[in-house]
Scaffold this active site. Structure first.
Site, PDB file in Angstrom:
ATOM      1  N   CYS A 160       3.866  52.809 -70.502  1.00 58.80           N
ATOM      2  CA  CYS A 160       3.711  51.475 -70.220  1.00 58.80           C
ATOM      3  C   CYS A 160       2.875  51.980 -68.911  1.00 58.80           C
ATOM      4  CB  CYS A 160       4.960  50.421 -69.894  1.00 58.80           C
ATOM      5  SG  CYS A 160       5.084  49.776 -71.749  1.00 58.80           S
ATOM      6  N   HIS A 197      12.593  47.002 -73.747  1.00 60.11           N
ATOM      7  CA  HIS A 197      13.071  47.054 -71.923  1.00 60.11           C
ATOM      8  C   HIS A 197      14.025  48.367 -71.392  1.00 60.11           C
ATOM      9  CE1 HIS A 197      12.425  42.309 -70.774  1.00 60.11           C
ATOM     10  NE2 HIS A 197      11.155  43.342 -71.280  1.00 60.11           N
ATOM     11  N   CYS A 255      17.319  40.488 -71.347  1.00 55.59           N
ATOM     12  CA  CYS A 255      18.308  41.579 -71.413  1.00 55.59           C
ATOM     13  C   CYS A 255      20.388  41.420 -70.408  1.00 55.59           C
ATOM     14  CB  CYS A 255      17.732  42.764 -70.455  1.00 55.59           C
ATOM     15  SG  CYS A 255      16.570  43.675 -70.930  1.00 55.59           S
ATOM     16  N   CYS A 262      15.651  41.086 -66.894  1.00 56.42           N
ATOM     17  CA  CYS A 262      15.748  39.627 -67.224  1.00 56.42           C
ATOM     18  C   CYS A 262      16.282  39.110 -67.930  1.00 56.42           C
ATOM     19  CB  CYS A 262      13.450  39.508 -68.774  1.00 56.42           C
ATOM     20  SG  CYS A 262      14.666  40.392 -70.082  1.00 56.42           S
ATOM     21  N   TYR A 300      12.645  40.722 -59.294  1.00 59.15           N
ATOM     22  CA  TYR A 300      11.890  40.601 -60.467  1.00 59.15           C
ATOM     23  C   TYR A 300      10.864  38.179 -60.289  1.00 59.15           C
ATOM     24  CZ  TYR A 300       8.303  39.299 -64.397  1.00 59.15           C
ATOM     25  OH  TYR A 300       7.303  39.441 -64.723  1.00 59.15           O
ATOM     26  N   GLU A 345      16.281  48.379 -69.808  1.00 62.79           N
ATOM     27  CA  GLU A 345      17.689  48.098 -70.507  1.00 62.79           C
ATOM     28  C   GLU A 345      18.557  47.497 -71.721  1.00 62.79           C
ATOM     29  OE1 GLU A 345      16.592  45.081 -67.044  1.00 62.79           O
ATOM     30  OE2 GLU A 345      15.723  46.577 -69.056  1.00 62.79           O
TER      31      GLU A 345
END
Length: 147
Positions: free
Chosen positions: A26, A70, A101, A98, A119, A72
């Protein structure tokens, strides 16, 4: 275990999660995760596309593809495919989880989450706190800050 010894371990494992994040393809955000139980790493993950997909996380317009996993989620699903159990484990992740997750973390039996960067959307942290999971925001010094 005394607080200083636990803090030192937490810092080491969190640094390892940062190193693992370097495996991500990413471009916008590289995230790494390590799951530790009884001082043993039982799983790891980084954000990216599912197995067998192209290693490109972003669309041409620089938005993240909807099917990117993600870090996690990758670490938790890797445990599910193994003979290990994440019950009572600690998750070390470079960015706070998030909501999606966080639901996986709760269901997987993880009891502690140690993260570095918070975040901007914190609903995942709020549900983890509601579930009684210990949250530790351990901000690591960046290389250029320690010099």
């Amino acid at each position: 275990m005394n607080i200083n010894k636990q803090n030192n371990l937490d810092q080491r494992y969190l640094r390892m999660a940062h190193i693992w994040a370097e495996n991500s393809y990413c471009k916008r955000r590289k995230v790494g995760a390590i799951i530790v139980k009884n001082k043993m790493i039982i799983s790891d993950g980084y954000n990216g596309t599912p197995s067998g997909f192209e290693n490109t996380c972003e669309e041409d317009n620089d938005t993240t593809k909807a099917y990117v996993l993600h870090a996690e989620a990758n670490a938790i699903t890797k445990v599910a495919k193994s003979n290990n159990s994440s019950e009572g484990a600690t998750l070390y992740v470079t960015t706070s989880p998030c909501m999606e997750c966080s639901k996986l973390i709760i269901q997987s039996g993880i009891k502690r989450v140690v993260f570095d960067e918070k975040y901007r959307i914190i609903d995942g942290l709020e549900i983890l706190e509601r579930a009684g999971i210990e949250l530790i925001n351990l901000e690591l010094k960046k290389d250029n800050e320690s010099k």
